[in-house]
Design a protein around this motif. Sequence first.
Motif, PDB file in Angstrom:
ATOM      1  N   TYR A 292      44.411  25.336 -22.840  1.00 53.14           N
ATOM      2  CA  TYR A 292      44.833  24.217 -22.011  1.00 53.14           C
ATOM      3  C   TYR A 292      45.840  23.369 -22.782  1.00 53.14           C
ATOM      4  O   TYR A 292      45.648  23.053 -23.959  1.00 53.14           O
TER       5      TYR A 292
ATOM      6  N   ASP B 204      44.697  26.596 -14.732  1.00 53.25           N
ATOM      7  CA  ASP B 204      44.035  25.303 -14.593  1.00 53.25           C
ATOM      8  C   ASP B 204      45.147  24.272 -14.391  1.00 53.25           C
ATOM      9  O   ASP B 204      45.910  23.998 -15.301  1.00 53.25           O
ATOM     10  N   ASP B 205      45.251  23.731 -13.178  1.00 50.85           N
ATOM     11  CA  ASP B 205      46.290  22.761 -12.860  1.00 50.85           C
ATOM     12  C   ASP B 205      45.784  21.353 -13.128  1.00 50.85           C
ATOM     13  O   ASP B 205      45.251  20.680 -12.248  1.00 50.85           O
ATOM     14  N   ASN B 206      45.912  20.944 -14.389  1.00 51.36           N
ATOM     15  CA  ASN B 206      45.584  19.576 -14.802  1.00 51.36           C
ATOM     16  C   ASN B 206      44.147  19.177 -14.475  1.00 51.36           C
ATOM     17  O   ASN B 206      43.871  18.027 -14.142  1.00 51.36           O
ATOM     18  N   HIS B 207      43.240  20.130 -14.542  1.00 50.80           N
ATOM     19  CA  HIS B 207      41.819  19.916 -14.234  1.00 50.80           C
ATOM     20  C   HIS B 207      41.601  19.449 -12.794  1.00 50.80           C
ATOM     21  O   HIS B 207      40.524  18.956 -12.466  1.00 50.80           O
ATOM     22  N   GLU B 208      42.620  19.576 -11.926  1.00 46.23           N
ATOM     23  CA  GLU B 208      42.491  19.149 -10.535  1.00 46.23           C
ATOM     24  C   GLU B 208      42.175  20.313  -9.600  1.00 46.23           C
ATOM     25  O   GLU B 208      41.541  20.136  -8.572  1.00 46.23           O
ATOM     26  N   ARG B 209      42.648  21.513  -9.955  1.00 42.98           N
ATOM     27  CA  ARG B 209      42.379  22.704  -9.151  1.00 42.98           C
ATOM     28  C   ARG B 209      42.620  23.941 -10.008  1.00 42.98           C
ATOM     29  O   ARG B 209      43.317  23.901 -11.008  1.00 42.98           O
ATOM     30  N   THR B 210      42.009  25.020  -9.589  1.00 44.03           N
ATOM     31  CA  THR B 210      42.190  26.304 -10.250  1.00 44.03           C
ATOM     32  C   THR B 210      43.002  27.187  -9.318  1.00 44.03           C
ATOM     33  O   THR B 210      42.701  27.278  -8.128  1.00 44.03           O
TER      34      THR B 210
ATOM     35  N   THR C 286      54.921  24.415 -13.190  1.00 44.43           N
ATOM     36  CA  THR C 286      54.218  23.198 -13.573  1.00 44.43           C
ATOM     37  C   THR C 286      55.263  22.239 -14.140  1.00 44.43           C
ATOM     38  O   THR C 286      55.915  22.533 -15.127  1.00 44.43           O
TER      39      THR C 286
END
Length: 86
Positions: free
Chosen positions: A47, A67-73, A84
Amino acid sequence: MVVVDKENFMGGTGIAHFEHVMMADEMHGMNRVYAKVTLKKGCSVGYHVHNGDGEDYFVLSGMATLDDNHERTLYLKPGEHYFTPS
């Protein structure tokens, strides 16, 4: 073409195999990495965040999990890409 294997890249697991198309100094500050990166099954890039730069992922084969900034996978298949931003 510069080829480099990076073990546990950015805290990931296994080896990230980089085939650099261009090196950072060849891109005159416009980008840092332009490479085909191969990850064998079970390997990962750790990450990390992008501040002041972005990164585009384009899947050639296999399946990529992002892992998109812990907002969605996100799950990408061959032919799909994700950018990104900073």
